[in-house]
Design a protein around this motif. Structure first.
Motif, PDB file in Angstrom:
ATOM      1  N   SER A 197      41.682  34.476  28.393  1.00 20.63           N
ATOM      2  CA  SER A 197      42.876  33.632  28.436  1.00 20.63           C
ATOM      3  C   SER A 197      44.106  34.450  28.820  1.00 20.63           C
ATOM      4  CB  SER A 197      43.088  32.963  27.073  1.00 20.63           C
ATOM      5  OG  SER A 197      44.273  32.207  27.056  1.00 20.63           O
ATOM      6  N   GLN A 198      44.187  35.674  28.289  1.00 18.51           N
ATOM      7  CA  GLN A 198      45.312  36.543  28.640  1.00 18.51           C
ATOM      8  C   GLN A 198      45.238  36.988  30.095  1.00 18.51           C
ATOM      9  OE1 GLN A 198      44.393  38.962  25.081  1.00 18.51           O
ATOM     10  NE2 GLN A 198      46.588  38.968  24.668  1.00 18.51           N
ATOM     11  N   PHE A 199      44.031  37.273  30.596  1.00 15.09           N
ATOM     12  CA  PHE A 199      43.868  37.595  32.015  1.00 15.09           C
ATOM     13  C   PHE A 199      44.371  36.445  32.883  1.00 15.09           C
ATOM     14  CE2 PHE A 199      40.124  40.838  31.796  1.00 15.09           C
ATOM     15  CZ  PHE A 199      40.998  41.764  31.251  1.00 15.09           C
ATOM     16  N   LYS A 200      43.965  35.233  32.511  1.00 13.46           N
ATOM     17  CA  LYS A 200      44.348  34.070  33.306  1.00 13.46           C
ATOM     18  C   LYS A 200      45.846  33.829  33.243  1.00 13.46           C
ATOM     19  CE  LYS A 200      43.238  29.170  33.984  1.00 13.46           C
ATOM     20  NZ  LYS A 200      42.425  28.022  33.536  1.00 13.46           N
ATOM     21  N   VAL A 208      44.683  44.999  38.007  1.00 10.88           N
ATOM     22  CA  VAL A 208      44.399  46.253  38.713  1.00 10.88           C
ATOM     23  C   VAL A 208      42.895  46.427  38.900  1.00 10.88           C
ATOM     24  CG1 VAL A 208      44.548  48.761  38.558  1.00 10.88           C
ATOM     25  CG2 VAL A 208      46.520  47.357  37.922  1.00 10.88           C
ATOM     26  N   SER A 209      42.124  46.088  37.878  1.00  6.45           N
ATOM     27  CA  SER A 209      40.674  46.216  37.978  1.00  6.45           C
ATOM     28  C   SER A 209      40.120  45.314  39.081  1.00  6.45           C
ATOM     29  CB  SER A 209      40.029  45.866  36.634  1.00  6.45           C
ATOM     30  OG  SER A 209      38.628  45.920  36.710  1.00  6.45           O
ATOM     31  N   ARG A 210      40.602  44.093  39.146  1.00  3.06           N
ATOM     32  CA  ARG A 210      40.117  43.184  40.201  1.00  3.06           C
ATOM     33  C   ARG A 210      40.532  43.672  41.583  1.00  3.06           C
ATOM     34  NH1 ARG A 210      41.864  39.504  36.353  1.00  3.06           N
ATOM     35  NH2 ARG A 210      43.782  39.093  37.519  1.00  3.06           N
ATOM     36  N   PHE A 211      41.722  44.265  41.680  1.00  2.13           N
ATOM     37  CA  PHE A 211      42.197  44.766  42.974  1.00  2.13           C
ATOM     38  C   PHE A 211      41.358  45.947  43.447  1.00  2.13           C
ATOM     39  CE2 PHE A 211      44.905  47.731  45.359  1.00  2.13           C
ATOM     40  CZ  PHE A 211      45.267  46.922  46.429  1.00  2.13           C
ATOM     41  N   LEU A 212      40.973  46.825  42.511  1.00  2.25           N
ATOM     42  CA  LEU A 212      40.245  48.035  42.896  1.00  2.25           C
ATOM     43  C   LEU A 212      38.735  47.823  42.972  1.00  2.25           C
ATOM     44  CD1 LEU A 212      42.156  50.696  40.755  1.00  2.25           C
ATOM     45  CD2 LEU A 212      42.441  50.205  43.188  1.00  2.25           C
ATOM     46  N   THR A 213      38.198  46.987  42.102  1.00  2.99           N
ATOM     47  CA  THR A 213      36.737  46.859  42.013  1.00  2.99           C
ATOM     48  C   THR A 213      36.219  45.459  42.272  1.00  2.99           C
ATOM     49  OG1 THR A 213      36.722  46.378  39.631  1.00  2.99           O
ATOM     50  CG2 THR A 213      36.777  48.700  40.298  1.00  2.99           C
ATOM     51  N   GLY A 214      37.107  44.478  42.341  1.00  8.74           N
ATOM     52  CA  GLY A 214      36.665  43.109  42.568  1.00  8.74           C
ATOM     53  C   GLY A 214      36.236  42.370  41.323  1.00  8.74           C
ATOM     54  N   GLY A 215      36.389  42.967  40.150  1.00  5.34           N
ATOM     55  CA  GLY A 215      36.011  42.307  38.899  1.00  5.34           C
ATOM     56  C   GLY A 215      36.798  42.846  37.724  1.00  5.34           C
ATOM     57  N   ASN A 216      36.621  42.204  36.555  1.00  2.00           N
ATOM     58  CA  ASN A 216      37.358  42.590  35.351  1.00  2.00           C
ATOM     59  C   ASN A 216      36.680  43.696  34.554  1.00  2.00           C
ATOM     60  OD1 ASN A 216      39.490  40.617  35.563  1.00  2.00           O
ATOM     61  ND2 ASN A 216      38.030  39.049  34.890  1.00  2.00           N
ATOM     62  N   ASP A 217      35.426  43.997  34.854  1.00  2.00           N
ATOM     63  CA  ASP A 217      34.636  44.822  33.949  1.00  2.00           C
ATOM     64  C   ASP A 217      35.207  46.213  33.723  1.00  2.00           C
ATOM     65  OD1 ASP A 217      33.087  42.565  34.547  1.00  2.00           O
ATOM     66  OD2 ASP A 217      31.256  43.640  34.048  1.00  2.00           O
ATOM     67  N   TRP A 218      35.617  46.873  34.798  1.00  2.18           N
ATOM     68  CA  TRP A 218      36.160  48.224  34.633  1.00  2.18           C
ATOM     69  C   TRP A 218      37.477  48.198  33.865  1.00  2.18           C
ATOM     70  CZ3 TRP A 218      33.393  52.386  34.999  1.00  2.18           C
ATOM     71  CH2 TRP A 218      32.266  52.398  35.800  1.00  2.18           C
ATOM     72  N   GLY A 219      38.237  47.152  34.029  1.00  2.73           N
ATOM     73  CA  GLY A 219      39.455  47.014  33.238  1.00  2.73           C
ATOM     74  C   GLY A 219      39.148  46.821  31.766  1.00  2.73           C
ATOM     75  N   LEU A 220      38.131  45.992  31.452  1.00  2.00           N
ATOM     76  CA  LEU A 220      37.706  45.808  30.064  1.00  2.00           C
ATOM     77  C   LEU A 220      37.217  47.116  29.463  1.00  2.00           C
ATOM     78  CD1 LEU A 220      35.768  42.449  30.560  1.00  2.00           C
ATOM     79  CD2 LEU A 220      37.910  42.731  29.310  1.00  2.00           C
ATOM     80  N   TRP A 231      28.766  43.448  35.111  1.00  2.00           N
ATOM     81  CA  TRP A 231      27.730  44.404  34.738  1.00  2.00           C
ATOM     82  C   TRP A 231      27.717  44.784  33.263  1.00  2.00           C
ATOM     83  CZ3 TRP A 231      29.604  48.898  32.631  1.00  2.00           C
ATOM     84  CH2 TRP A 231      30.932  49.252  32.943  1.00  2.00           C
ATOM     85  N   ILE A 232      28.822  44.536  32.538  1.00  2.00           N
ATOM     86  CA  ILE A 232      28.865  44.929  31.120  1.00  2.00           C
ATOM     87  C   ILE A 232      27.779  44.211  30.322  1.00  2.00           C
ATOM     88  CG2 ILE A 232      30.229  44.756  29.006  1.00  2.00           C
ATOM     89  CD1 ILE A 232      32.689  45.412  30.596  1.00  2.00           C
ATOM     90  N   GLY A 233      27.593  42.911  30.571  1.00  2.00           N
ATOM     91  CA  GLY A 233      26.589  42.158  29.832  1.00  2.00           C
ATOM     92  C   GLY A 233      25.172  42.610  30.086  1.00  2.00           C
ATOM     93  N   HIS A 234      24.933  43.265  31.215  1.00  2.00           N
ATOM     94  CA  HIS A 234      23.583  43.733  31.553  1.00  2.00           C
ATOM     95  C   HIS A 234      23.376  45.208  31.212  1.00  2.00           C
ATOM     96  CE1 HIS A 234      23.172  39.942  33.647  1.00  2.00           C
ATOM     97  NE2 HIS A 234      24.263  40.211  34.344  1.00  2.00           N
ATOM     98  N   TRP A 235      24.441  45.903  30.865  1.00  2.00           N
ATOM     99  CA  TRP A 235      24.341  47.323  30.526  1.00  2.00           C
ATOM    100  C   TRP A 235      23.718  47.457  29.133  1.00  2.00           C
ATOM    101  CZ3 TRP A 235      25.567  51.922  33.000  1.00  2.00           C
ATOM    102  CH2 TRP A 235      25.664  53.044  32.202  1.00  2.00           C
ATOM    103  N   ASN A 236      22.559  48.061  29.058  1.00  2.00           N
ATOM    104  CA  ASN A 236      21.881  48.289  27.776  1.00  2.00           C
ATOM    105  C   ASN A 236      21.791  46.988  26.967  1.00  2.00           C
ATOM    106  OD1 ASN A 236      20.629  49.888  25.791  1.00  2.00           O
ATOM    107  ND2 ASN A 236      22.550  50.155  24.696  1.00  2.00           N
TER     108      ASN A 236
END
Length: 709
Positions: free
Chosen positions: A163-166, A226-238, A596-601
């Protein structure tokens, strides 16, 4: 000669009677507070079985009464034991008994085992103390011990962070020229997901709200952008946000642990090194050795001048009971490294853990301020000694800065921090008036600046204020329960006053005993629109309290049910959490709303959460993973402090009571993230109580010996 009569029972003078009578009244009042605290805990324990079955207090049976009586006896007994310990009662008697009694067989065996293992225990104790005698060492231990968390779980979160991202992304689009008008009901704008009455919206469109604290919203939202701009998704920002929070948590816990374990404000004496004493060299004086390597506060002992090698380490200049032994250090570190409440909070991206860790930092600085209220010779002064006054030691400049910064972090993560800081500032000034300048600069001014700055942004229409309906969880639950269970009792005038604010039929349908969010239309999926946030006005809300009072008076028993069903779990150690901290580790948002976070381990994530839940379900042993255990113990310690009249310590512990009020007012019952601040400082509170009790007991024994001499 003139005979002098000796009255064995002389009449006390009026000046002696009045203080005694006043002391008696004070004792009655303080014990009344303690008894009320125990009664509240006993009530919450007794009604638990009723509300687990969604029943009513009207069906309170003899079995519930039995639960209440037994739990009251246990809680009052704990308070009495704490008070006895706090007064040092029986301590000298135990010491005399231990000295005079002939050693039993079991005792001789214990002494023999202790003697033979003394070397190993001494080495281990020295290693533990040496590894935790500075804040940076404790932080390093925590970081190493927590390293597996970001490596295996990466991040933990729920709906709020998305919600905060949005919210931020909509505002960013507006700032960059992509205009997005408010749109229809089924495509919610951020301020409609967690409903904010439209009368609070400014005249011109804006998408930033103070619903989840504007500073955190901007921080989280900007990181996601910033994460979406650099990587195309929120995961690295999270992942980056969770890692930063873990480092912040390690710093806060280490900072406070260092203050409680090492008393860094007392200064240091020796560094680790070697010292050699040679025989036949009397000019060098007698050799010295620590009385107990694991308890450096006991000082040094003199030994004959023989060739020995003594290793010393960093210890306070003045032997201080505030320097903890190895046992307490191990206990604290094990708690922070293994308790699921702490472990999962380090990476959970919701406002409560940020506030909780900042509160730990703030609480530790408060302990330092309390311990430096008198000179070192008065560190463990009793009330009599304290009343003679004393000059406060100067607070370290770094501590004053830390008090301000930790307070600011608390303010930007939880709106109720404003009240907690101000209440604490008032009580601390009343208990230690000579510190009013330090309190003003390090607590009051930062609170005014942060709170005032956000209020200014709201008044300028740059952000939207949070809806005040969020703080009315208890009232909403009472109205909704009566509307569901006994709708005919609601007076017509109350229905008329409530109609512009809430749809009573929808409230009744949305009501759940544990959670007020559905009643106030929070969320987006399967939403019951009971709160008329789109059309309600300020004038309509001014009649809310009147309508609520009429409804409650129409059926007070159901209203009591609604209140207890929403709050009893915070004070019932047998209750399982409605939402545990493991929820943020493994949920649909983590698994289905990430790249990818949900699929990591994934399997490891499920195993870790499963282990935590199995531990939580174990009777009694699982209580250590529940927040309500620490809330209950904190309330009992606070009751004992009231009886012992430790007002200066209570001044810094009042926030814990205020946080319990926040729990009661929170939307959900036994929601563990609301208990985190109390959980994280519970062991520190117990350690402080023990130290002050040890000081009071020592002073009492010395006074007794002085009278005997």
């Amino acid at each position: 000669m003139t005979s002098v009569s000796h009255d064995p029972h002389p009449m006390a003078s009026p000046s002696e009677v009045v203080p005694t009578r006043t002391a008696g009244i004070g004792s009655v009042l303080t014990w009344t507070v303690a008894v009320l605290a125990c009664l509240w805990l006993a009530l919450c324990t007794a009604v638990g079985p009723l509300y687990w079955k969604d029943s009513s207090i009207a069906r309170f049976s003899w079995l519930n009464g039995f639960y209440g009586v037994v739990s009251f006896a246990i809680y009052l007994g704990i308070v009495m034991l704490l008070v006895r310990h706090g007064r040092g009662a029986g301590r000298s008697r135990r010491r005399r008994h231990d000295t005079d009694a002939a050693p039993s067989g079991v005792r001789r065996l214990a002494v023999r085992i202790a003697t033979r293992t003394a070397g190993w225990r001494r080495v281990l104790s020295r290693a533990v103390i040496h590894g935790s005698d500075a804040g940076w060492k404790i932080m390093l231990v925590l970081l190493i011990g927590w390293m597996w968390i970001p490596l295996t779980l990466v991040s933990a979160f729920g709906a709020d962070v998305f919600s905060q991202f949005k919210e931020f992304s909509w505002a960013w689009n507006q700032w960059t020229g992509v205009q997005q008008p408010y749109i229809g009901f089924f495509s919610f704008v951020p301020m409609d997901i967690y409903p904010t009455a439209h009368y609070l919206w400014p005249a011109h469109a804006t998408y930033l709200t103070d619903q989840h604290n504007i500073v955190l919203t901007v921080l989280y939202g900007a990181t996601g952008t910033v994460s979406r701009f650099l990587t195309g998704g929120n995961d690295w920002g999270l992942a980056a946000l969770s890692l930063a929070q873990l480092v912040f948590a390690a710093f806060c816990c280490a900072s406070t642990a260092n203050r409680f374990l090492n008393s860094p404000w007392l200064g240091r004496r020796h560094a680790w090194g070697a010292e050699t004493r040679h025989p036949g060299r009397p000019e060098r004086g007698p050799a010295t050795s620590p009385v107990d390597f694991s308890r450096p506060e006991r000082g040094m002992s003199f030994r004959p001048t023989t060739a020995i090698r003594v290793w010393t380490r960093t210890i306070p200049r003045t032997p201080s009971p505030d320097f903890a032994g190895s046992g307490m250090r191990v206990l604290l570190l094990v708690f922070f490294l293994t308790c699921p409440l702490v472990v999962f909070s380090t990476i959970s991206l919701t406002k409560s853990p940020v506030f909780a860790f900042a509160f730990v930092w703030w609480f530790g600085i408060g302990y330092e301020m309390r311990r430096t209220a008198f000179s070192p010779h008065d560190e463990h002064a009793t009330r009599d000694a304290a009343s003679r006054g004393g000059h406060p030691r100067s607070m370290r400049r770094s501590s004053l800065v830390g008090l301000a910064v930790s307070g600011v972090v608390m303010l930007i993560s939880a709106k109720y921090a404003w009240y907690i800081i101000l209440i604490t500032a008032v009580t601390v000034v009343l208990s230690d008036r000579r510190r009013w300048r330090a309190i003003l600069v390090s607590m009051v001014l930062p609170a005014l600046l942060v709170h005032g700055g956000i209020a200014l942004l709201i008044s300028q229409g740059l952000i939207i204020n949070g809806d005040p309906i969020e703080s009315r969880g208890v009232q909403l639950q009472q109205i909704a329960r009566i509307a569901q269970r006994n709708p005919d009792a609601i007076p017509q005038k109350a229905r008329t006053e409530m109609a512009p604010i809430f749809n009573l039929d929808q409230m009744a349908e949305a009501y759940t005993p544990y959670d007020a969010d559905p009643v106030k239309s929070s969320g987006i999926q399967s939403k019951k629109v009971s709160y008329r946030w789109r059309s309600v006005t300020r004038d309509d809300l001014s009649r809310f309290n009147d309508a609520w009072l009429r409804i409650v008076l129409s059926d007070p028993v159901t209203a009591i049910d609604a209140f207890l069903a929403k709050s009893f779990g915070y004070f019932n150690v047998c209750d399982h959490p409605y939402v545990a901290m493991d929820y943020y580790v493994d949920n649909d948002y983590v698994r289905n709303s990430t790249d990818w976070i949900g699929h990591w381990n994934s399997a490891g994530r499920s195993s870790i959460v499963g282990f935590a839940r199995q531990w939580s379900d174990i009777p009694v042993l699982g209580w250590v993973t529940h927040g309500n255990l620490y809330v209950t113990l904190t309330l009992l310690v606070g009751a004992a402090e009231v009886v012992l009249r430790r007002w200066r310590s209570l001044a810094w512990h009042i926030p814990l009571l205020a946080l319990m009020g926040v729990m009661i007012m929170a939307p959900a019952n036994d929601f563990e993230r609301h208990m985190l601040p109390v959980v994280f400082v519970a062991l520190f509170l117990a350690l402080q109580f023990h130290r002050e009790s040890r000081g009071s007991g020592t002073a009492a024994i010395e006074r007794r010996h002085a009278k005997e001499r």
